[in-house]
Motif scaffolding. Structure first.
Motif, PDB file in Angstrom:
ATOM      1  N   ASN A  33      62.195  30.827  51.179  1.00 38.73           N
ATOM      2  CA  ASN A  33      61.769  30.042  52.199  1.00 38.73           C
ATOM      3  C   ASN A  33      60.322  29.438  51.600  1.00 38.73           C
ATOM      4  O   ASN A  33      60.035  28.186  51.821  1.00 38.73           O
ATOM      5  CB  ASN A  33      61.508  30.500  53.523  1.00 38.73           C
ATOM      6  CG  ASN A  33      62.843  30.915  54.134  1.00 38.73           C
ATOM      7  OD1 ASN A  33      63.992  30.283  53.946  1.00 38.73           O
ATOM      8  ND2 ASN A  33      62.904  31.874  55.074  1.00 38.73           N
ATOM      9  N   HIS A  36      61.057  26.819  48.925  1.00 40.04           N
ATOM     10  CA  HIS A  36      61.627  25.762  49.267  1.00 40.04           C
ATOM     11  C   HIS A  36      60.548  25.046  50.015  1.00 40.04           C
ATOM     12  O   HIS A  36      60.364  23.591  49.937  1.00 40.04           O
ATOM     13  CB  HIS A  36      62.921  26.029  50.266  1.00 40.04           C
ATOM     14  CG  HIS A  36      63.380  24.869  51.017  1.00 40.04           C
ATOM     15  ND1 HIS A  36      64.041  23.959  50.344  1.00 40.04           N
ATOM     16  CD2 HIS A  36      63.296  24.500  52.471  1.00 40.04           C
ATOM     17  CE1 HIS A  36      64.681  23.202  51.075  1.00 40.04           C
ATOM     18  NE2 HIS A  36      64.119  23.306  52.499  1.00 40.04           N
ATOM     19  N   GLN A  37      59.741  25.699  50.776  1.00 37.54           N
ATOM     20  CA  GLN A  37      58.580  24.849  51.611  1.00 37.54           C
ATOM     21  C   GLN A  37      57.707  24.115  50.391  1.00 37.54           C
ATOM     22  O   GLN A  37      57.435  22.935  50.981  1.00 37.54           O
ATOM     23  CB  GLN A  37      57.750  25.800  52.510  1.00 37.54           C
ATOM     24  CG  GLN A  37      58.701  26.175  53.623  1.00 37.54           C
ATOM     25  CD  GLN A  37      58.053  27.370  54.698  1.00 37.54           C
ATOM     26  OE1 GLN A  37      56.840  27.525  54.181  1.00 37.54           O
ATOM     27  NE2 GLN A  37      58.392  27.816  55.718  1.00 37.54           N
ATOM     28  N   GLN A  38      57.377  24.793  49.490  1.00 37.64           N
ATOM     29  CA  GLN A  38      56.773  24.466  48.238  1.00 37.64           C
ATOM     30  C   GLN A  38      57.243  23.271  47.487  1.00 37.64           C
ATOM     31  O   GLN A  38      56.530  22.259  47.346  1.00 37.64           O
ATOM     32  CB  GLN A  38      56.322  25.306  47.279  1.00 37.64           C
ATOM     33  CG  GLN A  38      55.304  24.880  46.348  1.00 37.64           C
ATOM     34  CD  GLN A  38      53.852  24.490  47.125  1.00 37.64           C
ATOM     35  OE1 GLN A  38      53.455  25.375  47.947  1.00 37.64           O
ATOM     36  NE2 GLN A  38      53.285  23.432  46.807  1.00 37.64           N
ATOM     37  N   ARG A  39      58.499  23.154  47.388  1.00 36.43           N
ATOM     38  CA  ARG A  39      59.191  21.997  46.961  1.00 36.43           C
ATOM     39  C   ARG A  39      59.355  20.876  47.982  1.00 36.43           C
ATOM     40  O   ARG A  39      58.985  19.755  47.597  1.00 36.43           O
ATOM     41  CB  ARG A  39      60.584  22.323  46.684  1.00 36.43           C
ATOM     42  CG  ARG A  39      60.973  23.173  45.560  1.00 36.43           C
ATOM     43  CD  ARG A  39      62.152  23.286  45.095  1.00 36.43           C
ATOM     44  NE  ARG A  39      63.221  23.746  45.945  1.00 36.43           N
ATOM     45  CZ  ARG A  39      63.435  25.099  45.870  1.00 36.43           C
ATOM     46  NH1 ARG A  39      63.004  25.850  45.154  1.00 36.43           N
ATOM     47  NH2 ARG A  39      64.168  25.487  46.635  1.00 36.43           N
ATOM     48  N   LEU A  40      59.199  21.194  49.211  1.00 42.47           N
ATOM     49  CA  LEU A  40      59.268  20.199  50.259  1.00 42.47           C
ATOM     50  C   LEU A  40      57.941  19.308  50.245  1.00 42.47           C
ATOM     51  O   LEU A  40      57.566  18.197  50.402  1.00 42.47           O
ATOM     52  CB  LEU A  40      59.479  20.823  51.567  1.00 42.47           C
ATOM     53  CG  LEU A  40      60.791  21.095  51.806  1.00 42.47           C
ATOM     54  CD1 LEU A  40      61.143  21.697  53.224  1.00 42.47           C
ATOM     55  CD2 LEU A  40      61.957  19.948  51.675  1.00 42.47           C
ATOM     56  N   ILE A  41      56.816  20.295  50.285  1.00 40.79           N
ATOM     57  CA  ILE A  41      55.284  19.688  50.123  1.00 40.79           C
ATOM     58  C   ILE A  41      55.016  19.015  48.657  1.00 40.79           C
ATOM     59  O   ILE A  41      54.712  17.978  49.042  1.00 40.79           O
ATOM     60  CB  ILE A  41      54.427  21.146  50.219  1.00 40.79           C
ATOM     61  CG1 ILE A  41      54.527  21.838  51.478  1.00 40.79           C
ATOM     62  CG2 ILE A  41      52.997  20.533  50.039  1.00 40.79           C
ATOM     63  CD1 ILE A  41      53.719  23.098  51.608  1.00 40.79           C
ATOM     64  N   ASP A  42      55.782  19.419  47.679  1.00 43.15           N
ATOM     65  CA  ASP A  42      55.577  18.787  46.504  1.00 43.15           C
ATOM     66  C   ASP A  42      56.097  17.504  46.500  1.00 43.15           C
ATOM     67  O   ASP A  42      55.701  16.427  45.944  1.00 43.15           O
ATOM     68  CB  ASP A  42      55.896  19.535  45.150  1.00 43.15           C
ATOM     69  CG  ASP A  42      55.067  20.746  44.871  1.00 43.15           C
ATOM     70  OD1 ASP A  42      53.931  20.890  45.506  1.00 43.15           O
ATOM     71  OD2 ASP A  42      55.756  21.729  44.265  1.00 43.15           O
ATOM     72  N   ASN A  43      57.177  17.571  47.075  1.00 42.31           N
ATOM     73  CA  ASN A  43      58.093  16.060  47.074  1.00 42.31           C
ATOM     74  C   ASN A  43      57.329  15.427  48.092  1.00 42.31           C
ATOM     75  O   ASN A  43      57.506  13.978  47.864  1.00 42.31           O
ATOM     76  CB  ASN A  43      59.466  16.348  47.750  1.00 42.31           C
ATOM     77  CG  ASN A  43      60.461  16.972  46.494  1.00 42.31           C
ATOM     78  OD1 ASN A  43      60.111  16.923  45.383  1.00 42.31           O
ATOM     79  ND2 ASN A  43      61.423  17.903  47.030  1.00 42.31           N
ATOM     80  N   TYR A  44      56.704  15.715  49.149  1.00 48.19           N
ATOM     81  CA  TYR A  44      55.813  14.867  50.247  1.00 48.19           C
ATOM     82  C   TYR A  44      54.955  14.192  49.447  1.00 48.19           C
ATOM     83  O   TYR A  44      54.409  13.162  49.642  1.00 48.19           O
ATOM     84  CB  TYR A  44      55.630  15.792  51.222  1.00 48.19           C
ATOM     85  CG  TYR A  44      54.930  15.122  52.160  1.00 48.19           C
ATOM     86  CD1 TYR A  44      55.635  13.983  53.205  1.00 48.19           C
ATOM     87  CD2 TYR A  44      53.665  15.375  52.731  1.00 48.19           C
ATOM     88  CE1 TYR A  44      54.835  13.212  53.943  1.00 48.19           C
ATOM     89  CE2 TYR A  44      52.893  14.781  53.640  1.00 48.19           C
ATOM     90  CZ  TYR A  44      53.370  13.429  54.392  1.00 48.19           C
ATOM     91  OH  TYR A  44      52.593  12.896  55.338  1.00 48.19           O
ATOM     92  N   LYS A  45      54.068  15.082  48.654  1.00 41.35           N
ATOM     93  CA  LYS A  45      52.894  14.605  47.839  1.00 41.35           C
ATOM     94  C   LYS A  45      53.719  13.683  46.684  1.00 41.35           C
ATOM     95  O   LYS A  45      52.451  12.655  46.758  1.00 41.35           O
ATOM     96  CB  LYS A  45      52.297  15.921  47.081  1.00 41.35           C
ATOM     97  CG  LYS A  45      51.554  16.790  48.347  1.00 41.35           C
ATOM     98  CD  LYS A  45      50.770  18.000  47.540  1.00 41.35           C
ATOM     99  CE  LYS A  45      49.952  18.798  48.305  1.00 41.35           C
ATOM    100  NZ  LYS A  45      49.487  20.010  47.468  1.00 41.35           N
ATOM    101  N   GLN A  47      55.806  11.651  47.049  1.00 42.53           N
ATOM    102  CA  GLN A  47      56.447  10.503  47.878  1.00 42.53           C
ATOM    103  C   GLN A  47      54.979   9.640  48.435  1.00 42.53           C
ATOM    104  O   GLN A  47      54.962   8.499  48.102  1.00 42.53           O
ATOM    105  CB  GLN A  47      57.379  10.717  49.141  1.00 42.53           C
ATOM    106  CG  GLN A  47      58.608  11.269  48.693  1.00 42.53           C
ATOM    107  CD  GLN A  47      59.387  11.855  49.660  1.00 42.53           C
ATOM    108  OE1 GLN A  47      58.882  11.571  50.992  1.00 42.53           O
ATOM    109  NE2 GLN A  47      60.902  12.204  49.532  1.00 42.53           N
TER     110      GLN A  47
END
Length: 256
Positions: A33, A36-45, A47
């Motif tokens: 988790n 996964h959250q870190q990937r979401l954060i990295d993707n968001y950054k 973007q």
């Protein structure tokens, strides 16, 4: 009594094992988790950064479009007032074309004598390319030329092919050199001379044959192409010779 102790020990062992396995599984789940959250954060950054970059590029495009529009309006004004020199200088400034620093004056002065606009622009483009590549260049037009015998399209093709070949042949040479001359001998006889340095030996008779191509001497199929262009056309006569590591190409343009 012993059996009871063993049972309690087994129960305790199983309890510890279950707790250990549960803890390990929980750790894996939490780790998954977290990743996964870190990937979401990295993707968001990423973007957000991409959005900022796109927004910056969009603003730059808007500014460039605004500047381009203003520049075109200014050039339009100069053209309307028949101020060609001012229009050309403004365009050169906008394109960051450092013609003054590169000493294009000799070319421009000689080109002023070519009054045929299509050929004027063609030769200017090729000549500027030679100077931009830092190739030493000699340029001569001995008289004003407002018309030439033969086909303007064919003459343009001949000049374009020979100058492109000269540029390609000399681009990687240690001591390159290109010469261009368009000479008026009489109202019916003109001489085009384009010469360039070569480093490798060149069999000129072979190079003049149709469809011949060589990458070691004179680049490409230029000589054979020009031979084909002038064949059976009395307005043109073409020859080439090699002397002292220089290939000299001469085309006479003659007739009414």
């Amino acid at each position: 009594m012993a059996d009871r102790a063993i049972s309690l020990f087994l129960l305790l062992y199983l309890t510890v094992l279950v707790i250990g396995i549960s803890g390990f599984l929980r750790y894996i789940k939490v780790s998954f988790n977290t990743q996964h959250q870190q990937r979401l954060i990295d993707n968001y950054k990423a973007q957000i950064a991409s959005g900022h970059k796109i927004n910056k590029q969009y603003n730059e495009i808007r500014r460039e479009r605004h500047d381009t529009r203003n520049m075109l309006l200014s050039i339009q004004g100069y053209i309307r007032d028949h101020k060609d020199k001012e229009a050309e200088e403004l365009l050169a400034t906008f394109l960051q074309n450092d013609t003054v620093e590169k000493h294009y004056g000799e070319i421009d002065n000689a080109l002023d004598k070519i009054k045929i606009s299509g050929l004027h622009n063609l030769v200017k483009e090729k000549a500027y390319k030679i100077v931009e590549k830092g190739i030493p260049f000699s340029f001569e037009v001995n008289a004003e030329i407002d018309e030439l015998p033969g086909s303007e399209i064919k003459t343009a093709r001949i000049i374009g092919i020979l100058m492109d070949n000269a540029i390609e042949a000399t681009f990687k040479q240690a001591k390159p050199y290109i010469q261009f001359a368009l000479l008026k001998h009489s109202p019916e006889v003109y001489e085009l001379v384009i010469a360039n340095s070569i480093e490798q030996k060149l069999n000129i008779n072979t190079a003049l044959k149709f469809e011949h191509s060589t990458k070691e001497g004179h680049q490409g199929t230029g000589l054979s192409n020009v031979t084909q262009l002038v064949e059976n056309d009395d307005h043109y006569s073409f020859s080439a010779e090699v002397k002292d590591k220089v290939i000299m190409m001469t085309c006479f343009i003659q007739g009414k």
